[in-house]
Design a protein around this motif. Structure first.
Motif, PDB file in Angstrom:
ATOM      1  N   ASP A 202       0.864  -1.175   0.000  1.00 27.22           N
ATOM      2  CA  ASP A 202       0.000   0.000   0.000  1.00 27.22           C
ATOM      3  C   ASP A 202       0.904   1.229   0.000  1.00 27.22           C
ATOM      4  O   ASP A 202       1.948   1.247   0.673  1.00 27.22           O
ATOM      5  CB  ASP A 202      -0.891   0.042   1.243  1.00 27.22           C
ATOM      6  N   ALA A 203       0.508   2.249  -0.754  1.00 25.68           N
ATOM      7  CA  ALA A 203       1.309   3.474  -0.832  1.00 25.68           C
ATOM      8  C   ALA A 203       0.537   4.634  -0.222  1.00 25.68           C
ATOM      9  O   ALA A 203      -0.622   4.876  -0.568  1.00 25.68           O
ATOM     10  CB  ALA A 203       1.651   3.781  -2.284  1.00 25.68           C
ATOM     11  N   ASN A 204       1.167   5.337   0.702  1.00 31.71           N
ATOM     12  CA  ASN A 204       0.605   6.562   1.272  1.00 31.71           C
ATOM     13  C   ASN A 204       1.231   7.753   0.553  1.00 31.71           C
ATOM     14  O   ASN A 204       2.460   7.901   0.535  1.00 31.71           O
ATOM     15  CB  ASN A 204       0.898   6.639   2.773  1.00 31.71           C
ATOM     16  N   VAL A 205       0.389   8.580  -0.035  1.00 28.64           N
ATOM     17  CA  VAL A 205       0.866   9.629  -0.934  1.00 28.64           C
ATOM     18  C   VAL A 205       0.308  10.992  -0.528  1.00 28.64           C
ATOM     19  O   VAL A 205      -0.882  11.130  -0.235  1.00 28.64           O
ATOM     20  CB  VAL A 205       0.443   9.331  -2.398  1.00 28.64           C
ATOM     21  N   SER A 206       1.179  11.981  -0.507  1.00 28.76           N
ATOM     22  CA  SER A 206       0.749  13.371  -0.387  1.00 28.76           C
ATOM     23  C   SER A 206       1.700  14.215  -1.233  1.00 28.76           C
ATOM     24  O   SER A 206       2.693  13.717  -1.749  1.00 28.76           O
ATOM     25  CB  SER A 206       0.765  13.842   1.081  1.00 28.76           C
ATOM     26  N   VAL A 207       1.367  15.499  -1.379  1.00 26.71           N
ATOM     27  CA  VAL A 207       2.257  16.416  -2.092  1.00 26.71           C
ATOM     28  C   VAL A 207       2.403  17.684  -1.261  1.00 26.71           C
ATOM     29  O   VAL A 207       1.566  17.984  -0.400  1.00 26.71           O
ATOM     30  CB  VAL A 207       1.732  16.772  -3.501  1.00 26.71           C
ATOM     31  N   ARG A 208       3.471  18.420  -1.536  1.00 22.24           N
ATOM     32  CA  ARG A 208       3.697  19.688  -0.853  1.00 22.24           C
ATOM     33  C   ARG A 208       4.530  20.580  -1.769  1.00 22.24           C
ATOM     34  O   ARG A 208       5.220  20.080  -2.683  1.00 22.24           O
ATOM     35  CB  ARG A 208       4.426  19.462   0.473  1.00 22.24           C
ATOM     36  N   PRO A 209       4.530  21.874  -1.546  1.00 26.63           N
ATOM     37  CA  PRO A 209       5.371  22.748  -2.352  1.00 26.63           C
ATOM     38  C   PRO A 209       6.848  22.409  -2.165  1.00 26.63           C
ATOM     39  O   PRO A 209       7.282  22.078  -1.051  1.00 26.63           O
ATOM     40  CB  PRO A 209       5.056  24.148  -1.802  1.00 26.63           C
ATOM     41  N   VAL A 210       7.592  22.470  -3.255  1.00 26.57           N
ATOM     42  CA  VAL A 210       9.024  22.202  -3.177  1.00 26.57           C
ATOM     43  C   VAL A 210       9.665  23.172  -2.188  1.00 26.57           C
ATOM     44  O   VAL A 210       9.395  24.371  -2.197  1.00 26.57           O
ATOM     45  CB  VAL A 210       9.674  22.343  -4.568  1.00 26.57           C
ATOM     46  N   GLY A 211      10.514  22.645  -1.310  1.00 27.16           N
ATOM     47  CA  GLY A 211      11.173  23.459  -0.300  1.00 27.16           C
ATOM     48  C   GLY A 211      10.479  23.448   1.037  1.00 27.16           C
ATOM     49  O   GLY A 211      11.052  23.864   2.054  1.00 27.16           O
ATOM     50  N   SER A 212       9.228  22.980   1.059  1.00 27.50           N
ATOM     51  CA  SER A 212       8.481  22.905   2.315  1.00 27.50           C
ATOM     52  C   SER A 212       8.815  21.606   3.042  1.00 27.50           C
ATOM     53  O   SER A 212       9.205  20.618   2.432  1.00 27.50           O
ATOM     54  CB  SER A 212       6.979  22.956   2.023  1.00 27.50           C
ATOM     55  N   ASP A 213       8.649  21.619   4.368  1.00 24.93           N
ATOM     56  CA  ASP A 213       8.843  20.389   5.135  1.00 24.93           C
ATOM     57  C   ASP A 213       7.530  19.931   5.778  1.00 24.93           C
ATOM     58  O   ASP A 213       7.524  19.050   6.637  1.00 24.93           O
ATOM     59  CB  ASP A 213       9.913  20.571   6.217  1.00 24.93           C
ATOM     60  N   GLU A 214       6.406  20.523   5.355  1.00 25.52           N
ATOM     61  CA  GLU A 214       5.127  20.137   5.931  1.00 25.52           C
ATOM     62  C   GLU A 214       4.696  18.763   5.407  1.00 25.52           C
ATOM     63  O   GLU A 214       5.128  18.311   4.344  1.00 25.52           O
ATOM     64  CB  GLU A 214       4.057  21.172   5.581  1.00 25.52           C
ATOM     65  N   LEU A 215       3.851  18.112   6.184  1.00 32.79           N
ATOM     66  CA  LEU A 215       3.243  16.856   5.757  1.00 32.79           C
ATOM     67  C   LEU A 215       1.747  17.103   5.599  1.00 32.79           C
ATOM     68  O   LEU A 215       1.015  17.213   6.582  1.00 32.79           O
ATOM     69  CB  LEU A 215       3.515  15.745   6.784  1.00 32.79           C
ATOM     70  N   ARG A 216       1.299  17.197   4.356  1.00 32.07           N
ATOM     71  CA  ARG A 216      -0.108  17.468   4.089  1.00 32.07           C
ATOM     72  C   ARG A 216      -0.926  16.175   4.172  1.00 32.07           C
ATOM     73  O   ARG A 216      -0.387  15.078   4.331  1.00 32.07           O
ATOM     74  CB  ARG A 216      -0.266  18.105   2.711  1.00 32.07           C
ATOM     75  N   THR A 217      -2.230  16.307   4.019  1.00 34.89           N
ATOM     76  CA  THR A 217      -3.140  15.162   4.086  1.00 34.89           C
ATOM     77  C   THR A 217      -2.725  14.104   3.059  1.00 34.89           C
ATOM     78  O   THR A 217      -2.477  14.411   1.895  1.00 34.89           O
ATOM     79  CB  THR A 217      -4.585  15.600   3.801  1.00 34.89           C
ATOM     80  N   ARG A 218      -2.665  12.866   3.505  1.00 33.94           N
ATOM     81  CA  ARG A 218      -2.237  11.778   2.625  1.00 33.94           C
ATOM     82  C   ARG A 218      -3.429  10.892   2.268  1.00 33.94           C
ATOM     83  O   ARG A 218      -4.418  10.827   2.987  1.00 33.94           O
ATOM     84  CB  ARG A 218      -1.150  10.940   3.279  1.00 33.94           C
ATOM     85  N   THR A 219      -3.285  10.209   1.164  1.00 30.88           N
ATOM     86  CA  THR A 219      -4.235   9.176   0.774  1.00 30.88           C
ATOM     87  C   THR A 219      -3.485   7.862   0.645  1.00 30.88           C
ATOM     88  O   THR A 219      -2.259   7.835   0.541  1.00 30.88           O
ATOM     89  CB  THR A 219      -4.917   9.513  -0.564  1.00 30.88           C
ATOM     90  N   GLU A 220      -4.235   6.773   0.637  1.00 34.52           N
ATOM     91  CA  GLU A 220      -3.625   5.441   0.548  1.00 34.52           C
ATOM     92  C   GLU A 220      -4.116   4.753  -0.721  1.00 34.52           C
ATOM     93  O   GLU A 220      -5.310   4.731  -1.005  1.00 34.52           O
ATOM     94  CB  GLU A 220      -3.993   4.604   1.776  1.00 34.52           C
ATOM     95  N   ILE A 221      -3.178   4.206  -1.478  1.00 32.68           N
ATOM     96  CA  ILE A 221      -3.519   3.438  -2.680  1.00 32.68           C
ATOM     97  C   ILE A 221      -3.301   1.969  -2.366  1.00 32.68           C
ATOM     98  O   ILE A 221      -2.222   1.560  -1.940  1.00 32.68           O
ATOM     99  CB  ILE A 221      -2.657   3.849  -3.885  1.00 32.68           C
ATOM    100  N   LYS A 222      -4.340   1.157  -2.598  1.00 32.63           N
ATOM    101  CA  LYS A 222      -4.293  -0.254  -2.248  1.00 32.63           C
ATOM    102  C   LYS A 222      -4.508  -1.121  -3.484  1.00 32.63           C
ATOM    103  O   LYS A 222      -4.839  -0.636  -4.567  1.00 32.63           O
ATOM    104  CB  LYS A 222      -5.367  -0.590  -1.201  1.00 32.63           C
ATOM    105  N   ASN A 223      -4.308  -2.429  -3.287  1.00 33.98           N
ATOM    106  CA  ASN A 223      -4.650  -3.437  -4.286  1.00 33.98           C
ATOM    107  C   ASN A 223      -3.851  -3.300  -5.578  1.00 33.98           C
ATOM    108  O   ASN A 223      -4.388  -3.403  -6.678  1.00 33.98           O
ATOM    109  CB  ASN A 223      -6.154  -3.404  -4.617  1.00 33.98           C
TER     110      ASN A 223
END
Length: 470
Positions: A202-223
């Motif tokens: 399973d992959a947990n994925v989020s994105v953020r602006p380059v240079g940021s160290d924040e962890l934004r809301t993630r989603t999970e891809i399964k199967n």
């Protein structure tokens, strides 16, 4: 428009290939008849009590050591409560807040340098049963007409490896998984075959602006059932999330399925948090307290890691070839064939391409005979070389009869034939001289056809090129 950076963490589940299940003595195996490997314990009958599988605990510690984890002096199993048809007890026995292995790391070699991927934990649990969705196009619950449950898999020892959110691209995630899979296989604890379900990701994925160290809301891809599909699914989700943020929306914490055939992501449910599972210690199991001498013995028996081997052989090849050999379990044959006299790059190319393409088991190949074949590959006809590669797995294989078929390299014999073929194809000659240099292969192919594959293709190519460039 902002530049965005993916933030990716992985949850990898590897079934251990112990003889019996985690908490009972039912056999572990793939392909048995549905619901034939079950008992009151793994079916969750009232009054049935679990008994821990010692080998599964040892193998989990072995994996943790290979991932440079701290091995807990005391690990505790808990009940993870949720209701689903593949969970007959209504809970899963799993290590939770006190797992066997924590705070590890794995080296991921890359062209930009070594990247250390953090391992948050590796914990032991029992697998759920297998739900088979009947009808529909994808074999998943969405659109299925009905669902069946095979409880054979329920209770199989399962190690879950959780990475830190340290991966920054789909390709990096794919390469990490290939290296981790090879590590697991070489430890001898799991077959780790995605097509059989003994390795699931399973992959947990989020994105953020380059240079940021924040962890934004993630989603999970399964199967997802292949490394390529995992990479494609991550890329699709990264693109989707960037679109959401740039349109002024908010990414919701959800679980998605990725359909490799269409590239579509389908939201299935809101992603659960730990509190949703109402964990509490399993009252029927004592804590796991591995003796220090056991941990020391397992650590001393660890093989050289795949990442270390990539860095060791990379100077003789390049990073890509070294990675292909190691993650394919081919580097030992390469080492041995080079020691027997084969050229380093030539041996790597033959093993990774011709040998794998022919479906030959590397463990069955004689390095000496392979080295002889690699050394002579430019002097014997291509057909003879291909036939020899296909037979390399035969215990009685000898390169001698193939080496005796010396390719025709005599220029005095080849030049008249080449000239005739050029004279018979004036249109192609003019097109080549007009800039269509890909036609060189056409002329070489005609010569090889005329000589029934016995000409040396490199000599033919040089002679044809020389005549065409006059």
């Amino acid at each position: 428009m902002s530049a965005w950076e993916p933030v990716i963490g992985l949850e990898i589940h590897a079934q251990l290939k112990t003889r019996t299940k985690m908490f009972c003595r039912c056999p572990v195996g793939y392909g048995a008849g549905e619901n034939t490997q079950t008992c009151p314990v793994c079916l969750g009958f009232p009054g049935a009590l679990p008994v821990m599988n010692r080998r599964a605990i040892e193998w989990t510690i072995k994996l943790g050591l290979a991932l440079e984890c701290q091995i807990a002096g005391q690990a505790v199993f808990a009940r993870k409560n949720y209701f689903y048809p593949d969970l007959p007890k209504g809970y899963q026995i799993s290590q939770y807040d006190l797992p066997s292995c924590i705070n590890g790391k794995m080296l991921l070699p890359s062209a930009e340098g070594d990247h250390m991927i953090g391992i948050v934990r590796a914990h032991l649990e029992e697998d759920a049963a297998k739900t088979v969705h009947v009808g529909g196009r994808t074999g998943r619950i969405g659109g299925a007409e009905s669902s069946l449950v095979d409880y054979n898999r329920g209770g199989t020892p399962l190690v879950e490896i959780v990475t830190a959110p340290d991966l920054r691209s789909a390709d990096e995630a794919k390469r990490f998984l290939q290296l981790l899979r090879q590590t697991i296989v070489e430890l001898g604890i799991s077959d780790a075959e995605m097509e059989k379900g003994t390795l699931r990701v399973d992959a947990n994925v989020s994105v953020r602006p380059v240079g940021s160290d924040e962890l934004r809301t993630r989603t999970e891809i399964k199967n997802m059932n292949s490394f390529n599909f995992i990479a494609r699914g991550i890329d699709a989700e990264v693109e989707r999330q960037i679109g959401v943020w740039e349109s002024g929306g908010e990414v919701e914490q959800q679980t998605y399925d990725f359909d490799a055939a269409t590239g579509a992501l389908t939201a299935r449910r809101s992603k659960e948090e730990a509190d949703d599972y109402r964990y509490f210690p399993e009252p029927d199991l004592v804590p796991v307290e591995p003796p220090a001498e056991l941990v020391d013995a397992l650590r001393a028996a660890l093989p050289e890691s795949p990442a270390a081997r990539i860095r060791r052989i990379e100077p003789a090849l390049d990073l890509e070839r070294a990675t292909v050999l190691v993650t394919g379990g081919l580097d030992k044959l390469w080492d041995d064939s080079v020691a027997a006299g084969a050229g380093e790059v030539a041996a790597a190319n033959v093993i990774a391409n011709a040998l794998v393409g022919a479906g030959v088991d590397p463990a069955a190949v004689s390095p000496r005979e392979l080295a002889r074949l690699v050394e002579a590959r430019e002097r014997i006809p291509r057909t003879a070389f291909d036939e020899a590669v296909a037979e390399l797995g035969d215990p009685a294989f000898s390169a001698d009869p193939y080496l005796a078929q010396e390719a025709v390299s005599d220029t005095s014999e080849l030049e008249p034939l080449i000239q005739r073929i050029l004279d018979e194809n004036p249109g192609q000659v003019a097109a080549y001289r007009g800039g269509k240099e890909g036609l060189l292969g056409f002329f070489v192919g005609q010569v090889m056809k005329e000589t029934q594959g016995k000409a040396n293709p490199r000599v033919v190519s040089d002679l044809v090129r020389g005549k065409l460039n006059v």
